[in-house]
Scaffold this motif. Sequence first.
Motif, mmCIF file in Angstrom:
data_model
loop_
_atom_site.group_PDB
_atom_site.id
_atom_site.type_symbol
_atom_site.label_atom_id
_atom_site.label_comp_id
_atom_site.label_asym_id
_atom_site.label_seq_id
_atom_site.Cartn_x
_atom_site.Cartn_y
_atom_site.Cartn_z
ATOM 1 N N ALA A 144 7.569 -10.686 48.673
ATOM 2 C CA ALA A 144 8.683 -9.853 48.211
ATOM 3 C C ALA A 144 8.884 -8.714 49.194
ATOM 4 C CB ALA A 144 8.416 -9.301 46.810
ATOM 5 N N CYS A 145 10.066 -8.093 49.145
ATOM 6 C CA CYS A 145 10.363 -6.967 50.037
ATOM 7 C C CYS A 145 11.457 -6.124 49.388
ATOM 8 C CB CYS A 145 10.808 -7.469 51.406
ATOM 9 S SG CYS A 145 11.221 -6.153 52.575
ATOM 10 N N GLY A 146 11.122 -4.879 49.040
ATOM 11 C CA GLY A 146 12.074 -4.013 48.351
ATOM 12 C C GLY A 146 13.274 -3.647 49.198
ATOM 13 N N SER A 147 13.036 -3.297 50.468
ATOM 14 C CA SER A 147 14.171 -2.927 51.323
ATOM 15 C C SER A 147 15.059 -4.135 51.604
ATOM 16 C CB SER A 147 13.676 -2.303 52.631
ATOM 17 O OG SER A 147 12.851 -3.194 53.353
ATOM 18 N N ALA A 148 14.460 -5.332 51.691
ATOM 19 C CA ALA A 148 15.261 -6.551 51.876
ATOM 20 C C ALA A 148 16.146 -6.801 50.660
ATOM 21 C CB ALA A 148 14.353 -7.750 52.115
ATOM 22 N N ALA A 149 15.648 -6.441 49.480
ATOM 23 C CA ALA A 149 16.446 -6.607 48.263
ATOM 24 C C ALA A 149 17.714 -5.757 48.335
ATOM 25 C CB ALA A 149 15.611 -6.235 47.040
ATOM 26 N N CYS A 150 17.565 -4.501 48.787
ATOM 27 C CA CYS A 150 18.743 -3.635 48.925
ATOM 28 C C CYS A 150 19.679 -4.158 50.010
ATOM 29 C CB CYS A 150 18.302 -2.210 49.251
ATOM 30 S SG CYS A 150 17.622 -1.320 47.842
ATOM 31 N N ALA A 151 19.106 -4.582 51.131
ATOM 32 C CA ALA A 151 19.929 -5.117 52.222
ATOM 33 C C ALA A 151 20.691 -6.356 51.762
ATOM 34 C CB ALA A 151 19.044 -5.449 53.419
ATOM 35 N N ALA A 152 20.062 -7.158 50.901
ATOM 36 C CA ALA A 152 20.728 -8.359 50.394
ATOM 37 C C ALA A 152 21.953 -7.995 49.565
ATOM 38 C CB ALA A 152 19.748 -9.180 49.560
ATOM 39 N N LEU A 153 21.836 -6.955 48.729
ATOM 40 C CA LEU A 153 22.996 -6.554 47.929
ATOM 41 C C LEU A 153 24.099 -5.984 48.821
ATOM 42 C CD1 LEU A 153 24.426 -6.223 45.264
ATOM 43 C CD2 LEU A 153 23.190 -4.076 44.892
ATOM 44 N N VAL A 154 23.722 -5.251 49.876
ATOM 45 C CA VAL A 154 24.722 -4.757 50.827
ATOM 46 C C VAL A 154 25.536 -5.930 51.377
ATOM 47 C CG1 VAL A 154 25.099 -3.621 53.043
ATOM 48 C CG2 VAL A 154 23.364 -2.727 51.479
ATOM 49 N N ALA A 155 24.836 -7.002 51.765
ATOM 50 C CA ALA A 155 25.513 -8.173 52.330
ATOM 51 C C ALA A 155 26.297 -8.942 51.268
ATOM 52 C CB ALA A 155 24.483 -9.086 52.993
ATOM 53 N N LEU A 156 25.715 -9.100 50.087
ATOM 54 C CA LEU A 156 26.395 -9.840 49.016
ATOM 55 C C LEU A 156 27.705 -9.167 48.613
ATOM 56 C CD1 LEU A 156 23.327 -10.782 46.786
ATOM 57 C CD2 LEU A 156 24.876 -12.411 47.896
ATOM 58 N N ARG A 157 27.733 -7.844 48.681
ATOM 59 C CA ARG A 157 28.945 -7.114 48.298
ATOM 60 C C ARG A 157 30.095 -7.341 49.276
ATOM 61 N NH1 ARG A 157 29.502 -2.716 45.356
ATOM 62 N NH2 ARG A 157 30.168 -1.418 47.126
ATOM 63 N N LYS A 158 29.781 -7.880 50.449
ATOM 64 C CA LYS A 158 30.838 -8.242 51.395
ATOM 65 C C LYS A 158 31.573 -9.507 50.950
ATOM 66 C CE LYS A 158 29.722 -5.041 54.459
ATOM 67 N NZ LYS A 158 30.632 -3.928 54.832
ATOM 68 N N ILE A 159 30.926 -10.275 50.059
ATOM 69 C CA ILE A 159 31.484 -11.557 49.624
ATOM 70 C C ILE A 159 31.873 -11.542 48.152
ATOM 71 C CG2 ILE A 159 31.047 -14.043 49.478
ATOM 72 C CD1 ILE A 159 28.892 -13.690 51.599
ATOM 73 N N TYR A 160 31.006 -10.934 47.326
ATOM 74 C CA TYR A 160 31.201 -10.976 45.872
ATOM 75 C C TYR A 160 31.476 -9.569 45.323
ATOM 76 C CZ TYR A 160 28.801 -15.426 46.627
ATOM 77 O OH TYR A 160 28.433 -16.664 47.091
ATOM 78 N N PRO A 161 32.317 -9.449 44.301
ATOM 79 C CA PRO A 161 32.631 -8.138 43.708
ATOM 80 C C PRO A 161 31.546 -7.709 42.717
ATOM 81 C CG PRO A 161 33.903 -9.835 42.614
ATOM 82 C CD PRO A 161 33.133 -10.531 43.710
ATOM 83 N N ILE A 162 30.370 -7.392 43.213
ATOM 84 C CA ILE A 162 29.244 -7.046 42.347
ATOM 85 C C ILE A 162 28.676 -5.687 42.755
ATOM 86 C CG2 ILE A 162 28.616 -9.440 41.858
ATOM 87 C CD1 ILE A 162 26.428 -9.204 43.983
ATOM 88 N N SER A 163 28.031 -5.021 41.813
ATOM 89 C CA SER A 163 27.365 -3.749 42.093
ATOM 90 C C SER A 163 25.883 -3.809 41.743
ATOM 91 C CB SER A 163 28.030 -2.610 41.315
ATOM 92 O OG SER A 163 27.975 -2.863 39.922
ATOM 93 N N GLN A 164 25.424 -4.950 41.243
ATOM 94 C CA GLN A 164 24.009 -5.124 40.961
ATOM 95 C C GLN A 164 23.659 -6.604 41.022
ATOM 96 O OE1 GLN A 164 24.233 -3.348 36.910
ATOM 97 N NE2 GLN A 164 23.316 -5.261 36.207
ATOM 98 N N VAL A 165 22.382 -6.871 41.269
ATOM 99 C CA VAL A 165 21.924 -8.250 41.347
ATOM 100 C C VAL A 165 20.432 -8.288 41.046
ATOM 101 C CG1 VAL A 165 21.389 -8.146 43.826
ATOM 102 C CG2 VAL A 165 21.934 -10.353 42.775
#
Length: 304
Positions: A245-266
Amino acid sequence: MSSFLGSLDVRNSGVHLMRSQGNSFLLRITFSENVEKAFCLTQSVLELFFSLCSVCPVDQFIELICDNETTRWHIRFWNCNGTVAKACGNGTRCAAHLLYRLGYCGAKMTFHGPVGLLNTSIEMGMPFCDEGDKKVQNLFQDVSVHQGKGRGISLKFAEKNFSKKEWEYFKQNDSYIGGVDVGNFHLIIIGKEDPFLYVRFYHEQFKKNLSTYRENFFNISYVRYKTSGNADISTWERGVGPTLACGSAACAALVALRKIYPISQVRLYFPGGPISVFYCEKKGYEHKASSVYERCVCGGGVVR
């Protein structure tokens, strides 16, 4: 291992074993009037240890130093191969839990890290739980780590840090690629493959025999977004390899996902367990998961 811990155990310090989402950490607490000198001393001890031992018993070593003059808490991270890490979300989570458990801080905590301030908040729960006819201290704690707003990294810059074959591997099957800086550099690939197998294959093909790590090396995560704010993820971490697991990778993943999907949490499902990530315009990104206190392996510290 015992001699290594003994060399780190000085007056007013203790070394503690903790875990979060499958990752294991040794955390050392100490107090000093010269924070940088104390960190340099630890660095020299770790360099000696890694020159003699090829295997580290944990994923990361973390030092927490309280400045005697300012009472500020400073934090530094070392990977299991001896390299210095700029940030670690799960490690910061464990650090906040440990200081709270030992009575050094309250539910909210600010660490002075290599790349700036790291703010944490502990979800107030029951400090004790029932075990038969007696009450024992609860070893689990939910902790949120505020990772900041993050920023995008140009793919041209990111591509320069990989071989041509690596980059071709990332681009296959029309995957989305995003570069993100959340204290350390992350390359996020979003696609439809199994994240665990993707990262494992990447490690075996490109990184298994790599012995040197450049300063700008990226952590690499593969994300498979599902529905209703859930996603599978696996991460190759600089200085570690495939990690649970990686906490900072989790945040980076949401940054990237928000470029594609209209989400604010995951809610991201790592091999080691889930991490929930949230975004708000004012505070930026934060990730929340559980931390587990294992035991004090060397030294002292009065438990809260």
